[in-house]
Design a protein around this motif. Sequence first.
Motif, PDB file in Angstrom:
ATOM      1  N   MET A 107       0.715  -1.049   0.059  1.00  0.00           N
ATOM      2  CA  MET A 107      -0.103  -0.123   0.103  1.00  0.00           C
ATOM      3  C   MET A 107       0.849   1.296  -0.191  1.00  0.00           C
ATOM      4  SD  MET A 107      -2.847   1.388   2.747  1.00  0.00           S
ATOM      5  CE  MET A 107      -4.433   0.908   2.191  1.00  0.00           C
ATOM      6  N   SER A 108       0.416   2.162  -0.871  1.00  0.00           N
ATOM      7  CA  SER A 108       1.062   3.575  -0.723  1.00  0.00           C
ATOM      8  C   SER A 108       0.523   4.459   0.220  1.00  0.00           C
ATOM      9  CB  SER A 108       1.214   4.113  -2.072  1.00  0.00           C
ATOM     10  OG  SER A 108      -0.105   4.592  -2.631  1.00  0.00           O
ATOM     11  N   TYR A 109       1.417   5.423   0.824  1.00  0.00           N
ATOM     12  CA  TYR A 109       0.755   6.552   1.685  1.00  0.00           C
ATOM     13  C   TYR A 109       1.012   7.712   1.078  1.00  0.00           C
ATOM     14  CZ  TYR A 109       1.207   2.257   4.567  1.00  0.00           C
ATOM     15  OH  TYR A 109       0.963   0.982   5.213  1.00  0.00           O
ATOM     16  N   GLU A 110       0.036   8.621   1.737  1.00  0.00           N
ATOM     17  CA  GLU A 110       0.192   9.952   1.237  1.00  0.00           C
ATOM     18  C   GLU A 110      -0.176  10.961   2.620  1.00  0.00           C
ATOM     19  OE1 GLU A 110      -2.284  13.143  -2.028  1.00  0.00           O
ATOM     20  OE2 GLU A 110      -2.551  10.870  -1.838  1.00  0.00           O
ATOM     21  N   ILE A 111       0.636  11.900   2.878  1.00  0.00           N
ATOM     22  CA  ILE A 111       0.569  12.758   3.712  1.00  0.00           C
ATOM     23  C   ILE A 111       0.371  14.419   3.068  1.00  0.00           C
ATOM     24  CG2 ILE A 111       1.397  14.093   5.875  1.00  0.00           C
ATOM     25  CD1 ILE A 111       2.840  11.357   6.358  1.00  0.00           C
ATOM     26  N   LYS A 112      -0.845  15.158   3.444  1.00  0.00           N
ATOM     27  CA  LYS A 112      -0.942  16.261   2.895  1.00  0.00           C
ATOM     28  C   LYS A 112      -0.836  17.217   4.053  1.00  0.00           C
ATOM     29  CE  LYS A 112      -3.791  15.082  -1.040  1.00  0.00           C
ATOM     30  NZ  LYS A 112      -5.042  15.386  -1.974  1.00  0.00           N
ATOM     31  N   ILE A 113      -0.228  18.300   3.770  1.00  0.00           N
ATOM     32  CA  ILE A 113      -0.369  19.416   4.752  1.00  0.00           C
ATOM     33  C   ILE A 113      -1.307  20.580   4.197  1.00  0.00           C
ATOM     34  CG2 ILE A 113       1.113  21.339   5.850  1.00  0.00           C
ATOM     35  CD1 ILE A 113       3.544  19.519   5.185  1.00  0.00           C
ATOM     36  N   GLY A 169      -4.897   5.266   3.293  1.00  0.00           N
ATOM     37  CA  GLY A 169      -3.545   5.448   3.480  1.00  0.00           C
ATOM     38  C   GLY A 169      -3.123   6.944   3.181  1.00  0.00           C
ATOM     39  N   LYS A 170      -4.248   7.734   3.562  1.00  0.00           N
ATOM     40  CA  LYS A 170      -4.023   9.237   3.741  1.00  0.00           C
ATOM     41  C   LYS A 170      -3.859   9.767   5.145  1.00  0.00           C
ATOM     42  CE  LYS A 170      -5.838   9.692  -0.910  1.00  0.00           C
ATOM     43  NZ  LYS A 170      -6.867  10.447  -1.722  1.00  0.00           N
ATOM     44  N   ALA A 171      -2.825  10.848   5.268  1.00  0.00           N
ATOM     45  CA  ALA A 171      -2.832  11.305   6.491  1.00  0.00           C
ATOM     46  C   ALA A 171      -2.884  12.867   6.218  1.00  0.00           C
ATOM     47  CB  ALA A 171      -1.765  11.182   7.107  1.00  0.00           C
ATOM     48  N   TYR A 172      -3.684  13.704   6.916  1.00  0.00           N
ATOM     49  CA  TYR A 172      -3.635  15.188   6.731  1.00  0.00           C
ATOM     50  C   TYR A 172      -3.131  15.811   7.983  1.00  0.00           C
ATOM     51  CZ  TYR A 172      -6.944  13.340   3.403  1.00  0.00           C
ATOM     52  OH  TYR A 172      -7.596  12.648   2.395  1.00  0.00           O
ATOM     53  N   VAL A 173      -2.419  16.822   7.815  1.00  0.00           N
ATOM     54  CA  VAL A 173      -1.643  17.621   8.981  1.00  0.00           C
ATOM     55  C   VAL A 173      -2.060  19.260   8.813  1.00  0.00           C
ATOM     56  CG1 VAL A 173       0.309  18.393   9.813  1.00  0.00           C
ATOM     57  CG2 VAL A 173       0.339  15.928   9.349  1.00  0.00           C
ATOM     58  N   ARG A 174      -2.578  19.799   9.670  1.00  0.00           N
ATOM     59  CA  ARG A 174      -2.845  21.251   9.868  1.00  0.00           C
ATOM     60  C   ARG A 174      -1.496  21.842   9.916  1.00  0.00           C
ATOM     61  NH1 ARG A 174      -7.727  23.766  11.379  1.00  0.00           N
ATOM     62  NH2 ARG A 174      -8.472  21.899  12.250  1.00  0.00           N
ATOM     63  N   TYR A 175      -1.242  23.048   9.149  1.00  0.00           N
ATOM     64  CA  TYR A 175      -0.138  23.705   8.967  1.00  0.00           C
ATOM     65  C   TYR A 175      -0.022  24.673  10.152  1.00  0.00           C
ATOM     66  CZ  TYR A 175       3.370  26.846   7.472  1.00  0.00           C
ATOM     67  OH  TYR A 175       4.575  27.848   7.536  1.00  0.00           O
ATOM     68  N   THR A 176       1.110  24.742  10.888  1.00  0.00           N
ATOM     69  CA  THR A 176       1.078  25.309  12.247  1.00  0.00           C
ATOM     70  C   THR A 176       2.127  26.434  12.319  1.00  0.00           C
ATOM     71  OG1 THR A 176       2.808  24.021  13.094  1.00  0.00           O
ATOM     72  CG2 THR A 176       0.798  22.970  13.298  1.00  0.00           C
ATOM     73  N   HIS A 177       3.009  26.867  11.043  1.00  0.00           N
ATOM     74  CA  HIS A 177       3.730  27.989  11.125  1.00  0.00           C
ATOM     75  C   HIS A 177       5.012  27.581  12.182  1.00  0.00           C
ATOM     76  CE1 HIS A 177       1.165  30.765   8.950  1.00  0.00           C
ATOM     77  NE2 HIS A 177       0.420  30.324   9.589  1.00  0.00           N
TER      78      HIS A 177
END
Length: 68
Positions: A1-7, A33-41
């Motif tokens: 499985m491939s993974y993806e992370i988005k900011i 397989g996706k993750a999301y991160v909130r941009y924090t500065h």
Amino acid sequence: MSYEIKILSDKEFDRLPYQESGISLGLADTKTGKAYVRYTHSDELNKYLINHELEHLIGTDRDEIHHG
């Protein structure tokens, strides 16, 4: 499985179709397989959140949807 992370910006993150997106800094969906991160500065906090969500995708703590 491939993974993806988005900011994502606050607006983009809040629009995610997950119940906890309004209060979380990160979400990992092990079904897609996706993750999301909130941009924090903060580069250090962003790195931590990315690693944290990646661990939920590939590590032993693999809830179906994990929010952090």
